[in-house]
Design a protein around this motif. Sequence first.
Motif, short mmCIF file in Angstrom:
data_model
loop_
_atom_site.label_atom_id
_atom_site.label_comp_id
_atom_site.label_asym_id
_atom_site.label_seq_id
_atom_site.Cartn_x
_atom_site.Cartn_y
_atom_site.Cartn_z
N ALA A 1 -10.49 0.12 -12.65
CA ALA A 1 -9.88 -1.06 -12.03
C ALA A 1 -8.46 -0.73 -11.64
O ALA A 1 -7.77 0.02 -12.34
CB ALA A 1 -9.90 -2.24 -13.00
N ASP A 2 -8.03 -1.26 -10.51
CA ASP A 2 -6.63 -1.08 -10.11
C ASP A 2 -6.08 -2.36 -9.50
O ASP A 2 -6.82 -3.22 -9.04
CB ASP A 2 -6.44 0.11 -9.16
CG ASP A 2 -7.33 0.05 -7.93
OD1 ASP A 2 -7.68 -1.07 -7.52
OD2 ASP A 2 -7.66 1.10 -7.38
N PHE A 3 -4.77 -2.47 -9.56
CA PHE A 3 -4.05 -3.61 -8.99
C PHE A 3 -2.86 -3.05 -8.25
O PHE A 3 -2.03 -2.34 -8.83
CB PHE A 3 -3.59 -4.57 -10.09
CG PHE A 3 -2.87 -5.78 -9.56
CD1 PHE A 3 -3.55 -6.96 -9.32
CD2 PHE A 3 -1.51 -5.73 -9.29
CE1 PHE A 3 -2.87 -8.07 -8.82
CE2 PHE A 3 -0.83 -6.83 -8.79
CZ PHE A 3 -1.51 -8.01 -8.56
N ASP A 4 -2.77 -3.35 -6.93
CA ASP A 4 -1.71 -2.79 -6.10
C ASP A 4 -0.93 -3.89 -5.38
O ASP A 4 -1.54 -4.76 -4.74
CB ASP A 4 -2.29 -1.85 -5.04
CG ASP A 4 -2.89 -0.60 -5.65
OD1 ASP A 4 -2.20 0.05 -6.46
OD2 ASP A 4 -4.04 -0.26 -5.32
N TYR A 5 0.38 -3.84 -5.51
CA TYR A 5 1.23 -4.63 -4.63
C TYR A 5 1.20 -3.97 -3.26
O TYR A 5 1.26 -2.74 -3.14
CB TYR A 5 2.65 -4.70 -5.16
CG TYR A 5 2.77 -5.52 -6.42
CD1 TYR A 5 2.81 -6.91 -6.36
CD2 TYR A 5 2.82 -4.89 -7.66
CE1 TYR A 5 2.90 -7.66 -7.51
CE2 TYR A 5 2.92 -5.64 -8.83
CZ TYR A 5 2.95 -7.03 -8.75
OH TYR A 5 3.03 -7.78 -9.90
N ALA A 6 1.10 -4.79 -2.21
CA ALA A 6 0.92 -4.23 -0.88
C ALA A 6 1.82 -4.93 0.13
O ALA A 6 2.30 -6.05 -0.09
CB ALA A 6 -0.55 -4.38 -0.44
N SER A 7 2.02 -4.22 1.22
CA SER A 7 2.67 -4.81 2.39
C SER A 7 1.96 -4.26 3.62
O SER A 7 2.49 -3.44 4.36
CB SER A 7 4.16 -4.47 2.42
OG SER A 7 4.78 -5.08 3.53
N ILE A 8 0.71 -4.72 3.77
CA ILE A 8 -0.12 -4.29 4.88
C ILE A 8 -0.18 -5.44 5.87
O ILE A 8 -0.88 -6.43 5.66
CB ILE A 8 -1.53 -3.88 4.40
CG1 ILE A 8 -1.42 -2.76 3.37
CG2 ILE A 8 -2.41 -3.46 5.56
CD1 ILE A 8 -2.75 -2.35 2.76
N GLY A 9 0.61 -5.36 6.94
CA GLY A 9 0.73 -6.49 7.84
C GLY A 9 0.93 -6.11 9.28
O GLY A 9 1.08 -4.94 9.63
N ASN A 10 0.94 -7.15 10.13
CA ASN A 10 1.13 -6.96 11.56
C ASN A 10 1.52 -8.29 12.19
O ASN A 10 1.22 -9.36 11.66
CB ASN A 10 -0.14 -6.42 12.21
CG ASN A 10 0.08 -5.99 13.65
OD1 ASN A 10 1.00 -5.25 13.94
ND2 ASN A 10 -0.76 -6.47 14.55
#
Length: 227
Positions: free
Chosen positions: A97-106
């Motif tokens: 299991a993993d938990f990632d903070y992300a900034s995948i945007g457009n």
Amino acid sequence: MKHLLLAAVAMSAVLGGSALSGASAADLPRRSPAYIAPAYAPMFTWTGFYGGINGGYGFGDANGIGRALAGSPSGGLIGGTVGYNYQYQRFVLGLEADFDYASIGNSQTSAGPLTAKSNLNFETTVRARAGYAVDRALFFVTGGYAGGNLHSTTYDTPNNFYAANTNYLNGYAVGAGVEYAFMPNLSGKVEYLYTDLGQAYNFAYTPDVSRIGLSTSNIKAGINYHF
């Protein structure tokens, strides 16, 4: 004559004693050389719990139906990983299991004009892993649940309308990778994950109502500590 006889007896005694000492020394047990155990390295096993950090880059498509779609978001992600492996001979099965903070945007502006933005704030997966171990390298495939928090905004200039929506999306993840144990308790990995997070409705009861979702391709690297 008497003196000669005494000298002969003395010489015999000396020679006899020397021979006796040599024989006694020959009869004594000889000391064996010290035993040196052969050096060997214990076999590495993937069995056990582990945890670590990971990060990488993701890109994909904000897909769906409607006007307020933000095209092809991309960006970075970083987070933590926990899991368990069980190894039988060269085959390894596990759960991760993993938990990632992300900034995948457009951001995308279309005719109208209408400006739509989408950003994936975090992503989490819970996946099974199946692998094949070659020495300290593990080649694996993986698949399971994926979820993420998608924040969307739209600004419709002609209708003087601005709105924001946040949806938690649920879907699946599949991928593959390789992990290598470079120390007894440390391993590094590189993996590719494709995630499809499904779709949800945004901006209901407005001119810009949309059904929006997100699919991403994530390339990630990480370091794990094995307990």
